[in-house]
Design a protein around this motif. Structure first.
Motif, short mmCIF file in Angstrom:
data_model
loop_
_atom_site.label_atom_id
_atom_site.label_comp_id
_atom_site.label_asym_id
_atom_site.label_seq_id
_atom_site.Cartn_x
_atom_site.Cartn_y
_atom_site.Cartn_z
N LEU A 102 4.11 -0.82 3.32
CA LEU A 102 2.64 -0.87 3.24
C LEU A 102 2.06 0.47 2.80
CD1 LEU A 102 1.90 -2.88 6.50
CD2 LEU A 102 1.61 -3.70 4.16
N ARG A 103 2.81 1.56 3.04
CA ARG A 103 2.36 2.90 2.70
C ARG A 103 2.86 3.36 1.33
NH1 ARG A 103 -1.53 4.85 6.26
NH2 ARG A 103 -1.14 4.03 8.34
N TYR A 290 -1.77 8.37 10.83
CA TYR A 290 -1.78 9.25 9.66
C TYR A 290 -1.17 8.61 8.41
CZ TYR A 290 -2.56 12.85 13.22
OH TYR A 290 -3.07 13.58 14.26
N GLY A 291 -0.04 7.96 8.58
CA GLY A 291 0.69 7.46 7.43
C GLY A 291 2.03 8.14 7.33
N HIS A 292 2.65 8.03 6.16
CA HIS A 292 3.99 8.56 5.95
C HIS A 292 3.94 9.53 4.77
CE1 HIS A 292 8.42 7.75 4.77
NE2 HIS A 292 8.37 8.69 5.70
N ILE A 293 4.73 9.28 3.73
CA ILE A 293 4.68 10.15 2.55
C ILE A 293 3.33 10.03 1.86
CG2 ILE A 293 5.81 10.72 0.37
CD1 ILE A 293 7.51 11.33 2.81
N ASP A 294 2.67 8.88 1.97
CA ASP A 294 1.32 8.74 1.43
C ASP A 294 0.38 9.75 2.07
OD1 ASP A 294 1.75 7.22 3.83
OD2 ASP A 294 -0.21 6.29 3.55
N HIS A 295 0.55 9.99 3.37
CA HIS A 295 -0.26 11.01 4.05
C HIS A 295 0.02 12.39 3.48
CE1 HIS A 295 -1.80 13.70 7.15
NE2 HIS A 295 -0.57 14.19 7.28
N ILE A 341 0.89 0.26 -7.13
CA ILE A 341 -0.39 0.12 -7.83
C ILE A 341 -1.50 0.50 -6.85
CG2 ILE A 341 -2.01 -1.50 -8.86
CD1 ILE A 341 1.63 -2.36 -8.98
N LEU A 342 -2.40 1.39 -7.32
CA LEU A 342 -3.50 1.85 -6.46
C LEU A 342 -4.69 2.25 -7.30
CD1 LEU A 342 -2.79 5.02 -7.03
CD2 LEU A 342 -1.36 4.78 -5.04
N ARG A 349 -3.87 4.89 -1.63
CA ARG A 349 -3.93 3.70 -0.78
C ARG A 349 -3.38 2.52 -1.58
NH1 ARG A 349 -5.44 6.00 4.18
NH2 ARG A 349 -7.09 7.54 3.79
N PRO A 350 -2.12 2.15 -1.35
CA PRO A 350 -1.50 1.11 -2.18
C PRO A 350 -2.21 -0.24 -2.09
CG PRO A 350 0.18 2.34 -0.97
CD PRO A 350 -1.15 2.74 -0.41
N ARG A 351 -2.41 -0.85 -3.24
CA ARG A 351 -2.90 -2.24 -3.30
C ARG A 351 -1.73 -3.20 -3.50
NH1 ARG A 351 -8.66 -2.73 -5.10
NH2 ARG A 351 -8.05 -4.82 -5.74
N MET A 352 -0.74 -2.75 -4.28
CA MET A 352 0.43 -3.57 -4.54
C MET A 352 1.65 -2.67 -4.58
SD MET A 352 1.19 -6.08 -7.83
CE MET A 352 -0.32 -7.03 -7.54
N VAL A 353 2.78 -3.17 -4.07
CA VAL A 353 4.04 -2.43 -4.11
C VAL A 353 5.11 -3.36 -4.67
CG1 VAL A 353 5.78 -1.19 -2.76
CG2 VAL A 353 3.36 -1.03 -2.11
N ILE A 354 5.87 -2.83 -5.62
CA ILE A 354 6.94 -3.59 -6.28
C ILE A 354 8.25 -2.87 -6.04
CG2 ILE A 354 7.83 -4.37 -8.52
CD1 ILE A 354 4.89 -4.50 -9.48
N VAL A 355 9.27 -3.59 -5.60
CA VAL A 355 10.60 -3.02 -5.40
C VAL A 355 11.60 -3.86 -6.19
CG1 VAL A 355 12.42 -2.43 -3.75
CG2 VAL A 355 10.02 -2.13 -3.11
N GLY A 356 12.31 -3.23 -7.11
CA GLY A 356 13.28 -3.96 -7.91
C GLY A 356 12.67 -5.10 -8.68
#
Length: 586
Positions: A102-103, A290-295, A341-342, A349-356
């Motif tokens: 999500l982050r 806080y978040g993760h790497i996005d923070h 995608i943000l 702030r991610p709107r969409m995340v694509i993996v593979g």
């Protein structure tokens, strides 16, 4: 996953228009981490799990079977990467994966040192299994720091043969942080053998150089260890960069160092290609707050960094360090299609995340959750202790009063030696609420030795009876802090019966409980429930008047032999610098 070699023909055919793409993203504002620019009106074609085309016109890759998504000018970035994190604690890998996706984190490099300390190579293999087949990529490193000090510790670890077997497992890349750096500089035979074996296999070796400098640091680096997440200021960062090291700037639950390092990096014009962001440790409350790497990206931008540079540090640099730049780290032909995608790269702030090539997050919600896996019974039975009684927490003396050695808590983590005069009652030296002197006990719950130590702790301050935990760095003893010996036994026995966790006892009952069913260090509960349990432990103790805002850290660090000054574990109270035992009574 199909390798690049297996995908060459397909990718080339799609790039030239002889085959159609599976997915095409149009009208992208591409964050290019190779040229450090934002390219407008870009189109990206994906075939299978990999990117086939990146350019201004992908129409030749589109056919009736192609899914086309118009981003409407939104930004497209590579998936974020966590280069060093201990996720073998608190929540399962699948629960971590769900929250990190999500982050925008799509890859994570795990150092599962504590599951190894509890369950050895068998535990490592099981953890690798739990971390595979998830919607995000979790790579693992063989723990390189056990035992911290075999003079006092009694944890499980991997043999050289097991280390050689471990790096053959899918997704295992090398050796995790070698944090006892004196073992390297003093040429400890077992440590050097491990390093040589990893170097001969072409593996990455992660570092931990807190306190090392000059010739000792150079001896460490010359051993092939080329990263560190311990610098806490710019001077330490620069010294290591000058020696060819890669720096993971830490921003997690234990330490937050970005504010000390990033402004000086910017003002000094320091080369950023060997910088990464890392959390090291991250609890569920901080992850949500806080978040993760996005923070880290948001914080770096707030401190003045260009957003494209911050995203480069958060993605490409990590894969360059691990030698995986051919596969991951940017958006380019041939790369695995891990993308975010943000709207704004600075606020990230991610709107969409694509993996593979597959959408795993859409409109801020998971659409491909990590599966929950069954945990074997042997990993749920790791608290090897019979039930305890108040007598197990007694410190005997025939004198009317004694001079006690204490562990003085300066912070939740930092300790120093103390001493206090305490009266004896019925042949036992009790705790003293008036003086804020507590009993503290450590029990071996893993190795079956039944060894234990009882000592004294100062400056805790909470109006509770006892606080017990089975999770700590990296001994994973059963630690019990208490004012009342009966309630100490009650807290300990609660965890012995539940086979691990944290528990707070007050007025003869358990008032806060956080179970750790896996290895005594990981909960099987959903993320939200674990976060609530965690808040309950800290909140209960803090509300009872504890002098520290994060009391859950105290039993976590009390046995940690990599930090001065006084620690306690089942073998005794230890003066870390002198490597000597301290008796509880002078």
């Amino acid at each position: 996953m199909r390798t690049l070699a297996q995908s060459v023909r397909t990718l080339g055919a799609v790039a030239t228009g002889r085959r159609h793409a599976d997915l095409v993203l149009t009208d992208c504002s591409l964050v290019n981490v190779y040229t450090r620019e934002i390219q407008k009106n870009i189109q990206v074609s994906v075939a299978g799990q990999r990117i086939a085309y990146v350019g201004t016109d992908a129409s030749h890759t589109i056919a009736p079977g192609t899914r086309v998504i118009d981003l409407g000018g939104r930004h497209l970035t590579p998936g974020l990467a966590e280069p060093h994190m201990h996720i073998d604690q608190l929540v399962t890998p699948s629960e971590f994966a769900n929250r990190l996706l999500l982050r925008g984190t799509t890859s994570l490099f795990s150092d599962p040192i504590d599951i190894v300390s509890v369950a050895g190579y068998r535990g490592f293999r099981e953890f690798v299994r739990l971390a595979t087949g998830l919607p995000m990529r979790i790579f693992n490193m063989v723990p390189g720091g056990l035992p911290v000090d075999d003079k006092f510790g009694d944890v499980k670890t991997l043999t050289l043969k097991e280390e050689a077997e471990a790096i053959k497992l899918d997704g295992v890349l090398g050796l995790g942080e070698v944090f006892a750096w004196t073992k390297v500089t003093l040429q400890d035979p077992r440590t050097i053998q491990s390093l040589v074996q990893m170097l001969e296999a072409g593996c990455v070796i992660n570092g931990h150089t807190a306190g090392a400098s000059d010739r000792k640091l150079q001896a460490y680096v010359s051993s092939g260890i080329l990263s560190c997440h311990e610098p806490i200021d710019f001077e330490q960062t620069l010294e290591r960069l000058r020696l060819g090291m890669w720096i993971m700037i830490r921003e997690g639950s234990i330490r937050r160092d970005l504010a000390e390092i990033v402004p000086r990096v910017l003002s000094s014009g320091t080369y950023i290609d060997r910088l990464m962001f890392c959390a090291d440790e991250l609890n569920p409350v901080d992850l949500e707050m806080y978040g993760h790497i996005d923070h880290c990206i948001r914080k770096a931008v707030e401190l003045g960094m260009n957003p494209v540079d911050a995203i480069t540090i958060a993605s490409r640099n990590c894969f360059d360090y691990y030698g995986m730049g051919r596969e991951l780290g940017g958006i380019a032909p041939g790369k695995l299609a891990d993308m975010v995608i943000l709207d704004d790269p600075g606020s990230f702030r991610p709107r969409m995340v694509i993996v593979g090539g597959k959408i795993v997050v859409r409109d801020g919600a998971l659409v491909a959750q990590a599966p929950r896996r069954r945990v074997p019974g042997w990993l749920r039975r790791t608290v090897d202790l019979a039930e305890l009684s108040a007598a197990d927490f007694a410190i005997s003396s025939k004198k009317p009063s004694v001079r006690a050695n204490t562990i003085y808590m300066a912070t939740e983590i930092i300790t120093r030696p103390g001493s206090q005069d305490l009266p004896t009652r019925d042949g036992n030296v009790p705790a003293s609420r008036d003086r804020d002197i507590w009993k503290v006990a450590a029990f071996d719950r893993i190795s079956g030795t039944k060894r234990s130590t009882v000592g004294f702790l100062e400056n805790f301050g909470a109006e509770i009876g006892a606080f017990a935990a089975t999770k700590n760095f990296h001994e994973n003893n059963l630690i019990v802090i208490g004012m009342d010996e009966e309630e100490m036994a009650m807290a300990a026995n609660h965890l012995i019966r539940s086979q691990g966790g944290m528990a707070v006892v007050r007025d003869g009952r358990v008032v806060a409980d956080m179970p750790f069913e896996i290895g005594g260090i990981i909960s099987t509960r959903p993320f939200e429930r674990v976060r609530s349990d965690f808040e309950g432990i800290d909140g209960t103790i803090a509300d009872a008047g504890c002098k520290f805002s994060r009391p859950s850290l105290i039993p976590v660090f009390l046995p940690f032999l990599a930090l001065p000054s006084v620690r306690i574990l089942h073998s005794g109270m230890v003066d870390v610098k002198r490597r000597t035992l301290i008796p509880p009574i002078v």
